[in-house]
Design a protein around this motif. Structure first.
Motif, PDB file in Angstrom:
ATOM      1  N   ALA A  90       0.868  -1.176   0.000  1.00  0.00           N
ATOM      2  CA  ALA A  90       0.000   0.000   0.000  1.00  0.00           C
ATOM      3  C   ALA A  90       0.906   1.228   0.000  1.00  0.00           C
ATOM      4  CB  ALA A  90      -0.899  -0.001   1.233  1.00  0.00           C
ATOM      5  N   VAL A  91       0.284   2.400  -0.130  1.00  0.00           N
ATOM      6  CA  VAL A  91       1.034   3.656  -0.063  1.00  0.00           C
ATOM      7  C   VAL A  91       0.170   4.708   0.614  1.00  0.00           C
ATOM      8  CG1 VAL A  91       0.299   4.523  -2.342  1.00  0.00           C
ATOM      9  CG2 VAL A  91       2.489   5.263  -1.370  1.00  0.00           C
ATOM     10  N   LEU A  92       0.829   5.535   1.431  1.00  0.00           N
ATOM     11  CA  LEU A  92       0.176   6.673   2.062  1.00  0.00           C
ATOM     12  C   LEU A  92       0.470   7.901   1.223  1.00  0.00           C
ATOM     13  CD1 LEU A  92      -1.164   8.265   4.440  1.00  0.00           C
ATOM     14  CD2 LEU A  92       1.091   8.276   5.521  1.00  0.00           C
ATOM     15  N   LEU A  93      -0.578   8.537   0.684  1.00  0.00           N
ATOM     16  CA  LEU A  93      -0.413   9.775  -0.084  1.00  0.00           C
ATOM     17  C   LEU A  93      -0.621  10.964   0.842  1.00  0.00           C
ATOM     18  CD1 LEU A  93      -2.299   9.327  -3.490  1.00  0.00           C
ATOM     19  CD2 LEU A  93       0.114   9.026  -2.991  1.00  0.00           C
ATOM     20  N   LEU A  94       0.317  11.915   0.771  1.00  0.00           N
ATOM     21  CA  LEU A  94       0.269  13.124   1.591  1.00  0.00           C
ATOM     22  C   LEU A  94       0.515  14.356   0.746  1.00  0.00           C
ATOM     23  CD1 LEU A  94       2.835  12.081   4.342  1.00  0.00           C
ATOM     24  CD2 LEU A  94       0.403  12.244   4.679  1.00  0.00           C
ATOM     25  N   ALA A  95      -0.113  15.448   1.144  1.00  0.00           N
ATOM     26  CA  ALA A  95       0.203  16.749   0.562  1.00  0.00           C
ATOM     27  C   ALA A  95       0.976  17.536   1.619  1.00  0.00           C
ATOM     28  CB  ALA A  95      -1.073  17.483   0.173  1.00  0.00           C
ATOM     29  N   ILE A  96       1.635  18.592   1.211  1.00  0.00           N
ATOM     30  CA  ILE A  96       2.425  19.385   2.156  1.00  0.00           C
ATOM     31  C   ILE A  96       1.659  20.568   2.714  1.00  0.00           C
ATOM     32  CG2 ILE A  96       4.659  18.763   1.198  1.00  0.00           C
ATOM     33  CD1 ILE A  96       4.482  21.496  -0.311  1.00  0.00           C
ATOM     34  N   ASP A  97       0.480  20.862   2.168  1.00  0.00           N
ATOM     35  CA  ASP A  97      -0.193  22.120   2.507  1.00  0.00           C
ATOM     36  C   ASP A  97      -1.360  21.972   3.479  1.00  0.00           C
ATOM     37  OD1 ASP A  97      -1.961  20.853   0.803  1.00  0.00           O
ATOM     38  OD2 ASP A  97      -2.171  22.549  -0.569  1.00  0.00           O
ATOM     39  N   GLN A  98      -1.366  20.910   4.278  1.00  0.00           N
ATOM     40  CA  GLN A  98      -2.429  20.698   5.260  1.00  0.00           C
ATOM     41  C   GLN A  98      -1.826  20.860   6.661  1.00  0.00           C
ATOM     42  OE1 GLN A  98      -3.624  16.798   3.511  1.00  0.00           O
ATOM     43  NE2 GLN A  98      -5.697  17.641   3.692  1.00  0.00           N
ATOM     44  N   PRO A  99      -1.904  22.067   7.236  1.00  0.00           N
ATOM     45  CA  PRO A  99      -1.214  22.337   8.497  1.00  0.00           C
ATOM     46  C   PRO A  99      -1.748  21.551   9.689  1.00  0.00           C
ATOM     47  CG  PRO A  99      -2.631  24.184   7.914  1.00  0.00           C
ATOM     48  CD  PRO A  99      -2.619  23.242   6.741  1.00  0.00           C
ATOM     49  N   ALA A 100      -2.948  21.030   9.636  1.00  0.00           N
ATOM     50  CA  ALA A 100      -3.502  20.290  10.770  1.00  0.00           C
ATOM     51  C   ALA A 100      -3.058  18.830  10.798  1.00  0.00           C
ATOM     52  CB  ALA A 100      -5.029  20.374  10.758  1.00  0.00           C
ATOM     53  N   VAL A 101      -2.423  18.361   9.739  1.00  0.00           N
ATOM     54  CA  VAL A 101      -1.928  16.983   9.726  1.00  0.00           C
ATOM     55  C   VAL A 101      -0.784  16.874  10.728  1.00  0.00           C
ATOM     56  CG1 VAL A 101      -0.690  15.256   8.340  1.00  0.00           C
ATOM     57  CG2 VAL A 101      -2.637  16.485   7.367  1.00  0.00           C
ATOM     58  N   ASP A 102      -0.826  15.823  11.534  1.00  0.00           N
ATOM     59  CA  ASP A 102       0.266  15.556  12.465  1.00  0.00           C
ATOM     60  C   ASP A 102       0.557  14.057  12.477  1.00  0.00           C
ATOM     61  OD1 ASP A 102      -1.771  14.432  14.055  1.00  0.00           O
ATOM     62  OD2 ASP A 102      -1.805  16.117  15.444  1.00  0.00           O
ATOM     63  N   ALA A 103       1.615  13.670  13.168  1.00  0.00           N
ATOM     64  CA  ALA A 103       2.022  12.257  13.194  1.00  0.00           C
ATOM     65  C   ALA A 103       0.951  11.389  13.846  1.00  0.00           C
ATOM     66  CB  ALA A 103       3.358  12.099  13.911  1.00  0.00           C
ATOM     67  N   TYR A 104       0.250  11.914  14.828  1.00  0.00           N
ATOM     68  CA  TYR A 104      -0.814  11.155  15.489  1.00  0.00           C
ATOM     69  C   TYR A 104      -1.910  10.786  14.481  1.00  0.00           C
ATOM     70  CZ  TYR A 104      -4.695  10.055  18.613  1.00  0.00           C
ATOM     71  OH  TYR A 104      -5.757   9.447  19.220  1.00  0.00           O
ATOM     72  N   LEU A 105      -2.320  11.741  13.662  1.00  0.00           N
ATOM     73  CA  LEU A 105      -3.336  11.469  12.639  1.00  0.00           C
ATOM     74  C   LEU A 105      -2.836  10.389  11.677  1.00  0.00           C
ATOM     75  CD1 LEU A 105      -6.046  12.361  11.127  1.00  0.00           C
ATOM     76  CD2 LEU A 105      -4.477  13.645   9.661  1.00  0.00           C
ATOM     77  N   LEU A 106      -1.588  10.501  11.242  1.00  0.00           N
ATOM     78  CA  LEU A 106      -1.043   9.519  10.300  1.00  0.00           C
ATOM     79  C   LEU A 106      -0.971   8.130  10.921  1.00  0.00           C
ATOM     80  CD1 LEU A 106       1.777  11.627   8.606  1.00  0.00           C
ATOM     81  CD2 LEU A 106      -0.600  11.310   7.880  1.00  0.00           C
ATOM     82  N   ARG A 107      -0.596   8.049  12.203  1.00  0.00           N
ATOM     83  CA  ARG A 107      -0.573   6.746  12.880  1.00  0.00           C
ATOM     84  C   ARG A 107      -1.970   6.163  12.981  1.00  0.00           C
ATOM     85  NH1 ARG A 107       3.724   9.218  15.837  1.00  0.00           N
ATOM     86  NH2 ARG A 107       2.308   9.980  17.444  1.00  0.00           N
ATOM     87  N   ARG A 108      -2.962   7.007  13.265  1.00  0.00           N
ATOM     88  CA  ARG A 108      -4.357   6.525  13.332  1.00  0.00           C
ATOM     89  C   ARG A 108      -4.800   5.994  11.964  1.00  0.00           C
ATOM     90  NH1 ARG A 108      -7.639  11.233  15.034  1.00  0.00           N
ATOM     91  NH2 ARG A 108      -9.380   9.810  14.741  1.00  0.00           N
ATOM     92  N   LEU A 109      -4.409   6.676  10.907  1.00  0.00           N
ATOM     93  CA  LEU A 109      -4.743   6.235   9.555  1.00  0.00           C
ATOM     94  C   LEU A 109      -4.083   4.889   9.255  1.00  0.00           C
ATOM     95  CD1 LEU A 109      -6.452   7.557   7.291  1.00  0.00           C
ATOM     96  CD2 LEU A 109      -4.346   8.498   6.375  1.00  0.00           C
ATOM     97  N   LEU A 110      -2.828   4.737   9.655  1.00  0.00           N
ATOM     98  CA  LEU A 110      -2.119   3.466   9.448  1.00  0.00           C
ATOM     99  C   LEU A 110      -2.771   2.333  10.244  1.00  0.00           C
ATOM    100  CD1 LEU A 110       1.496   4.911   9.532  1.00  0.00           C
ATOM    101  CD2 LEU A 110       0.437   3.786   7.563  1.00  0.00           C
ATOM    102  N   LEU A 111      -3.205   2.608  11.471  1.00  0.00           N
ATOM    103  CA  LEU A 111      -3.901   1.593  12.277  1.00  0.00           C
ATOM    104  C   LEU A 111      -5.235   1.217  11.651  1.00  0.00           C
ATOM    105  CD1 LEU A 111      -3.139   2.867  15.893  1.00  0.00           C
ATOM    106  CD2 LEU A 111      -2.312   0.751  14.823  1.00  0.00           C
ATOM    107  N   LEU A 112      -5.950   2.206  11.135  1.00  0.00           N
ATOM    108  CA  LEU A 112      -7.230   1.933  10.475  1.00  0.00           C
ATOM    109  C   LEU A 112      -7.011   1.065   9.238  1.00  0.00           C
ATOM    110  CD1 LEU A 112     -10.286   2.446  10.407  1.00  0.00           C
ATOM    111  CD2 LEU A 112      -9.809   4.569   9.156  1.00  0.00           C
ATOM    112  N   HIS A 113      -5.959   1.350   8.504  1.00  0.00           N
ATOM    113  CA  HIS A 113      -5.617   0.547   7.330  1.00  0.00           C
ATOM    114  C   HIS A 113      -5.339  -0.901   7.743  1.00  0.00           C
ATOM    115  CE1 HIS A 113      -3.596  -0.780   3.677  1.00  0.00           C
ATOM    116  NE2 HIS A 113      -2.537  -1.086   4.400  1.00  0.00           N
ATOM    117  N   ALA A 114      -4.553  -1.082   8.786  1.00  0.00           N
ATOM    118  CA  ALA A 114      -4.225  -2.433   9.260  1.00  0.00           C
ATOM    119  C   ALA A 114      -5.484  -3.172   9.717  1.00  0.00           C
ATOM    120  CB  ALA A 114      -3.212  -2.359  10.397  1.00  0.00           C
ATOM    121  N   ALA A 115      -6.421  -2.457  10.323  1.00  0.00           N
ATOM    122  CA  ALA A 115      -7.666  -3.080  10.793  1.00  0.00           C
ATOM    123  C   ALA A 115      -8.543  -3.546   9.641  1.00  0.00           C
ATOM    124  CB  ALA A 115      -8.435  -2.103  11.680  1.00  0.00           C
TER     125      ALA A 115
END
Length: 185
Positions: A90-115
């Protein structure tokens, strides 16, 4: 591990220059996004950039210059997917212009993907729709490689049974100097 693909090749017409090089809290938006992807545990991290100097990025980051950046976002997605190493699941696509994105959000997304056993896309849900950051399973790579023009992967997310992760602040992005000024106030 899931690779991260950072889309950072845009010219930033409305911003007056490449958004990847804008400085926020002492680091460029590109450096910030790289840091977040690494902190979330993504590997490898691939940054698709335009024709400019990226500055000092983490040495583990693979930088891809997108000579076709003027075409739009689809060219960056294609370049990044083509640069993925080996058999990525799989691949995680990210943009650079979303200031509210943080590592916690990305980890939650990765956990949701694994689930979801990695079978279906997972994406952030904001503004009444789905968008990036988003994780696409490998079965969708051919479709990502077929994108053209100034479109992203949203049509794929909307067509699939994508699982959404609520991210109300995802509607905030940095497109104009005014957006940046309001964020730094």
């Amino acid at each position: 591990m899931i690779p991260a693909l950072i889309l950072a090749a845009g010219s930033g017409r409305r911003m007056g220059g490449p958004k990847a090089l804008l400085v926020l809290e002492g680091e460029t938006l590109l450096e910030r996004t790289v840091r977040l992807a690494l902190a979330a545990g993504c590997s490898p991290v691939i940054a698709v950039v335009g024709d400019w100097k990226t500055g000092a990025l983490d040495p583990t980051v693979r930088v891809i210059r997108n000579a076709e950046a003027a075409e739009g976002m689809a060219s960056s997605i294609r370049a990044g997917i083509a640069a993925l190493p080996g058999p990525a699941a799989a691949v995680l696509l990210l943009a650079i212009d979303q200031p509210a994105v943080d590592a916690y959000l990305l980890r939650r997304l990765l956990l949701l993907h694994a689930a979801q056993d990695g079978a279906i896309p997972v994406a952030c849900a904001y503004g009444g729709s789905l968008g990036i950051p988003a994780i696409f399973p490998a079965r969708l790579f051919p479709e990502l490689l077929a994108l053209v023009g100034d479109q992203g992967a949203k049509p794929i997310l909307l067509r699939e049974n994508t699982v959404g992760l609520p991210f109300p602040d995802g509607t905030r992005d940095l497109d104009t100097p005014e957006d940046l000024a309001s964020l730094t106030r």
